[in-house]
Write a protein that holds these residues in place. Structure first.
Motif, PDB file in Angstrom:
ATOM      1  N   THR A  68      53.911  67.897   8.420  1.00  0.00           N
ATOM      2  CA  THR A  68      54.713  69.198   8.527  1.00  0.00           C
ATOM      3  C   THR A  68      55.840  69.208   7.390  1.00  0.00           C
ATOM      4  O   THR A  68      56.431  70.136   7.018  1.00  0.00           O
ATOM      5  N   SER A  69      56.299  68.026   6.802  1.00  0.00           N
ATOM      6  CA  SER A  69      57.453  68.063   6.032  1.00  0.00           C
ATOM      7  C   SER A  69      56.795  67.764   4.363  1.00  0.00           C
ATOM      8  O   SER A  69      57.443  68.194   3.485  1.00  0.00           O
ATOM      9  N   ASP A  70      55.767  67.208   4.246  1.00  0.00           N
ATOM     10  CA  ASP A  70      55.098  67.085   3.084  1.00  0.00           C
ATOM     11  C   ASP A  70      56.360  66.120   1.992  1.00  0.00           C
ATOM     12  O   ASP A  70      56.487  66.357   0.858  1.00  0.00           O
ATOM     13  N   ASP A  71      56.905  64.990   2.976  1.00  0.00           N
ATOM     14  CA  ASP A  71      58.121  64.437   2.199  1.00  0.00           C
ATOM     15  C   ASP A  71      57.378  63.331   1.588  1.00  0.00           C
ATOM     16  O   ASP A  71      57.299  62.322   2.166  1.00  0.00           O
ATOM     17  N   ASP A  72      57.517  63.326   0.179  1.00  0.00           N
ATOM     18  CA  ASP A  72      57.101  62.035  -0.548  1.00  0.00           C
ATOM     19  C   ASP A  72      57.785  60.574  -0.316  1.00  0.00           C
ATOM     20  O   ASP A  72      57.240  59.844  -0.088  1.00  0.00           O
ATOM     21  N   GLN A  73      59.079  60.837   0.102  1.00  0.00           N
ATOM     22  CA  GLN A  73      59.811  59.488   0.322  1.00  0.00           C
ATOM     23  C   GLN A  73      59.444  59.249   1.752  1.00  0.00           C
ATOM     24  O   GLN A  73      59.251  57.801   1.769  1.00  0.00           O
ATOM     25  N   ALA A  74      59.303  59.928   2.794  1.00  0.00           N
ATOM     26  CA  ALA A  74      58.877  59.736   3.959  1.00  0.00           C
ATOM     27  C   ALA A  74      57.300  59.077   3.932  1.00  0.00           C
ATOM     28  O   ALA A  74      56.970  58.069   4.514  1.00  0.00           O
ATOM     29  N   PHE A  75      56.471  59.606   3.128  1.00  0.00           N
ATOM     30  CA  PHE A  75      55.190  58.859   2.866  1.00  0.00           C
ATOM     31  C   PHE A  75      55.188  57.579   2.297  1.00  0.00           C
ATOM     32  O   PHE A  75      54.648  56.790   2.986  1.00  0.00           O
ATOM     33  N   PRO A 265      60.583  70.766  12.685  1.00  0.00           N
ATOM     34  CA  PRO A 265      60.725  71.957  11.955  1.00  0.00           C
ATOM     35  C   PRO A 265      59.211  72.109  11.059  1.00  0.00           C
ATOM     36  O   PRO A 265      58.635  71.225  10.639  1.00  0.00           O
ATOM     37  N   LEU A 266      58.984  73.183  10.678  1.00  0.00           N
ATOM     38  CA  LEU A 266      57.797  73.795  10.065  1.00  0.00           C
ATOM     39  C   LEU A 266      58.172  74.586   9.171  1.00  0.00           C
ATOM     40  O   LEU A 266      57.774  75.980   9.319  1.00  0.00           O
ATOM     41  N   PRO A 267      58.701  74.121   7.921  1.00  0.00           N
ATOM     42  CA  PRO A 267      59.138  75.004   6.850  1.00  0.00           C
ATOM     43  C   PRO A 267      57.944  76.078   6.220  1.00  0.00           C
ATOM     44  O   PRO A 267      58.192  77.070   5.914  1.00  0.00           O
ATOM     45  N   VAL A 268      56.599  75.650   6.419  1.00  0.00           N
ATOM     46  CA  VAL A 268      55.676  76.272   5.753  1.00  0.00           C
ATOM     47  C   VAL A 268      55.505  77.783   6.453  1.00  0.00           C
ATOM     48  O   VAL A 268      54.831  78.404   6.021  1.00  0.00           O
ATOM     49  N   ILE A 269      56.128  77.975   7.874  1.00  0.00           N
ATOM     50  CA  ILE A 269      56.096  79.157   8.373  1.00  0.00           C
ATOM     51  C   ILE A 269      56.570  80.413   7.517  1.00  0.00           C
ATOM     52  O   ILE A 269      56.071  81.766   7.562  1.00  0.00           O
ATOM     53  N   LYS A 291      62.443  82.126  -0.433  1.00  0.00           N
ATOM     54  CA  LYS A 291      63.371  81.476  -0.701  1.00  0.00           C
ATOM     55  C   LYS A 291      63.956  80.761   0.317  1.00  0.00           C
ATOM     56  O   LYS A 291      64.349  79.427   0.137  1.00  0.00           O
ATOM     57  N   GLN A 292      63.670  80.909   1.979  1.00  0.00           N
ATOM     58  CA  GLN A 292      64.022  80.128   2.941  1.00  0.00           C
ATOM     59  C   GLN A 292      63.292  79.050   2.868  1.00  0.00           C
ATOM     60  O   GLN A 292      63.780  77.889   3.224  1.00  0.00           O
ATOM     61  N   PHE A 293      61.889  79.107   2.342  1.00  0.00           N
ATOM     62  CA  PHE A 293      60.906  78.240   2.678  1.00  0.00           C
ATOM     63  C   PHE A 293      61.497  77.226   1.314  1.00  0.00           C
ATOM     64  O   PHE A 293      61.247  75.637   1.576  1.00  0.00           O
ATOM     65  N   LEU A 294      61.727  77.571   0.155  1.00  0.00           N
ATOM     66  CA  LEU A 294      62.011  76.615  -0.724  1.00  0.00           C
ATOM     67  C   LEU A 294      63.419  75.860  -0.455  1.00  0.00           C
ATOM     68  O   LEU A 294      63.547  74.701  -0.779  1.00  0.00           O
ATOM     69  N   ALA A 295      64.164  76.456   0.325  1.00  0.00           N
ATOM     70  CA  ALA A 295      65.501  75.697   0.681  1.00  0.00           C
ATOM     71  C   ALA A 295      65.258  74.749   1.642  1.00  0.00           C
ATOM     72  O   ALA A 295      66.203  73.631   1.716  1.00  0.00           O
ATOM     73  N   ALA A 296      64.025  74.910   2.574  1.00  0.00           N
ATOM     74  CA  ALA A 296      63.954  73.903   3.616  1.00  0.00           C
ATOM     75  C   ALA A 296      63.013  72.595   3.216  1.00  0.00           C
ATOM     76  O   ALA A 296      62.740  71.603   4.028  1.00  0.00           O
ATOM     77  N   TYR A 297      62.062  73.240   2.274  1.00  0.00           N
ATOM     78  CA  TYR A 297      60.868  72.348   2.032  1.00  0.00           C
ATOM     79  C   TYR A 297      61.225  71.202   1.283  1.00  0.00           C
ATOM     80  O   TYR A 297      61.758  71.189   0.235  1.00  0.00           O
ATOM     81  N   THR A 306      54.564  79.696  -4.511  1.00  0.00           N
ATOM     82  CA  THR A 306      55.602  80.366  -4.011  1.00  0.00           C
ATOM     83  C   THR A 306      56.497  80.876  -5.153  1.00  0.00           C
ATOM     84  O   THR A 306      56.912  82.040  -4.972  1.00  0.00           O
ATOM     85  N   TYR A 307      56.628  80.133  -6.202  1.00  0.00           N
ATOM     86  CA  TYR A 307      57.435  80.745  -7.526  1.00  0.00           C
ATOM     87  C   TYR A 307      56.558  81.820  -7.918  1.00  0.00           C
ATOM     88  O   TYR A 307      57.073  83.067  -8.516  1.00  0.00           O
TER      89      TYR A 307
END
Length: 487
Positions: A68-75, A265-269, A291-297, A306-307
């Motif tokens: 759900t986060s796609d967070d590289d650091q968390a991975f 949290p599910l920013p991709v929504i 823009k909300q997606f980019l701010a949270a993701y 997205t861009y």
């Protein structure tokens, strides 16, 4: 003898407890399926750490957080846990049918996560090992229903492998087909533990690999409505309906989704909502969601897409100059990665636009494409109806015009009107191997399949597979292969 009996009984009891679905474990699994990750973690903290089910659920939790986060650091932080959990499960009772199932589940969790983070080779080995574990479990415990949830899923995946890769699957000992996989998923739905997950996977197979029917849509609607507090079901219900060209229904699922701090949290929504509103030509609302997606993701997937969509919002609104919109496409080239197909398509568009510019016709085609993809066929037809393909001097545009018209009429349940347009798109696309030819051939295969004309359906599915280089090759090939398998 009395002490020997007590000793043997204690061993037997300990072995049975290796894989025990305690009431707490059951509650935690139900919470995880709703994306209530924090409450599930709190429940699991009180459960025995050496229980195989606890190990599986801890791993399921990490998978959901990373997916759900796609967070590289968390991975990077969590990825070592795969081997730790596999080792812990291997130390447990190997006479239990749960051991191999949960070992396979952990491997599949990490295969899914690794694919999202661009680790395709490692993910592939996890899938292969999971398959072998499940096949062994099926052989040893043929009536153990939990085996069939993931085994069925893998058989569907294997059955939709493109022809030119079948030899690889066979070499690795992977065998199966879509029909077999679907039957196994139906069997898994008889299991009380994995019933909900198996039902959802079955519906996703129908949407992403086969073709979602009206009856499937009704089943999905009942499933979502019967689970009002399940964020995961609302999310997947929306993605399934959006993929099937029913964006209004997808919007309804997302609008009534459960929210609040209890949910992961599910920013991709916001990215999905942006897609829906751009299909509805509501560019201001779409821009706000992107823009909300980019701010949270925090991830690297979907950034290019997205861009690109932000560019489309400005470009199609016609209130910005080329100099104002081009920086968004230049951004596409510098951010994220091209692991997912939407990012690959965004990269290709940006490169072509920045190199050659665009013609006025492309705005017409883009508006029609977005509206048609969302199932807003009245709007899509209104964009294109004043024209014929003589209006479009470039072969690519001619092919796209015919493909869009064919898809519009196909979505309006007018297949006989759609066929000439899709056939023309295919003919125009074949010399240069344009993606419109591959997708047109796929849709013609579906149309003739519905007409029960198996010979024509098979021919068009094979034509779809014959297109060698285009940005949608993976998904088109998977669907075409599944179509052939179902004939």
């Amino acid at each position: 003898m009395r002490y020997l009996f007590i000793f043997l009984l204690s061993i037997s009891t300990a072995s049975a407890q290796n894989f025990t679905w305690t009431p707490g474990m059951q509650r935690a699994y139900a919470e995880l399926q709703k994306l209530k990750v924090k409450s599930a973690q709190q429940t699991l903290a009180t459960e025995p750490v050496h229980n195989g089910v606890r190990i599986f659920l801890d791993d399921y939790t990490d998978m959901l957080i990373l997916a759900t986060s796609d967070d590289d650091q968390a991975f990077s932080t969590l990825s070592d846990r795969e081997d730790e959990r596999l080792d812990a499960l291997k130390d447990l009772d190997d006479t239990s049918p749960w051991q191999r199932v949960l070992l396979a589940e952990v491997r599949l969790h990490w295969a899914f996560v690794k694919l999202k983070f661009g680790k395709e080779l490692s993910a592939s080995w996890d899938v292969i090992r999971a398959y072998k574990l499940l096949k062994e479990n099926q052989k040893r415990f043929p009536n153990f229903l939990p085996t069939y949830k993931s085994l069925g899923t893998l058989h569907v995946m294997i059955g939709s492998v493109p022809d030119n890769y079948v030899w690889v699957a066979n070499l690795l000992g992977l065998h199966g087909n879509v029909k077999q996989g679907q039957q196994e998923l139906l069997r898994a739905q008889q299991d009380p533990t994995f019933r909900l997950e198996a039902r959802l996977i079955d519906l996703m197979v129908r949407a992403y690999v086969l073709k979602l029917t009206d009856a499937d849509g009704q089943t999905l609607n009942r499933l979502v409505n019967d689970n009002e507090d399940n964020l995961l079901l609302h999310f997947f219900g929306a993605t399934i309906e959006q993929k099937s060209g029913h964006s209004e229904q997808a919007l309804a699922y997302l609008t009534k989704r459960p929210t609040g701090p209890a949910y992961q949290p599910l920013p991709v929504i916001d990215n999905i909502l942006g897609d829906i509103y751009i299909q509805k030509s509501d560019y201001a609302t779409a821009t706000a969601h992107f823009k909300q997606f980019l701010a949270a993701y925090k991830g690297q997937n979907f950034l290019k897409d997205t861009y690109y969509k932000l560019f489309l919002c400005q470009w199609l609104a016609s209130d910005k100059t080329d100099a104002q919109t081009r920086p968004l496409l230049q951004k596409v080239l510098t951010v994220g990665r091209t692991t997912v197909e939407s990012d690959k398509a965004a990269q290709k568009f940006a490169e072509a636009y920045l190199k050659k510019g665009t013609s006025p016709n492309q705005k017409i085609l883009m508006r029609a494409r977005l509206a048609s993809d969302g199932g807003f066929t009245d709007s899509a037809l209104a964009y294109l109806h004043p024209f014929n393909d003589a209006r479009f001097p470039i072969t690519t545009e001619k092919a796209e015009y015919n493909y869009r018209m064919g898809r519009i009429y196909q979505r309006r349940n007018e297949p006989d009107t759609a066929i000439p347009y899709l056939t023309r798109a295919l003919t125009l696309s074949e010399p240069d191997q344009l993606s419109f030819g591959a997708t047109a051939a796929l849709q013609l295969g579906y149309i003739y399949q519905q007409k029960n004309d198996r010979a024509h359906a098979r021919s068009f599915f094979q034509k779809a597979l014959g297109f060698k280089h285009h940005e949608y090759k993976n998904s088109v090939d998977n669907k075409a292969r599944a179509g052939l398998s179902s004939l």
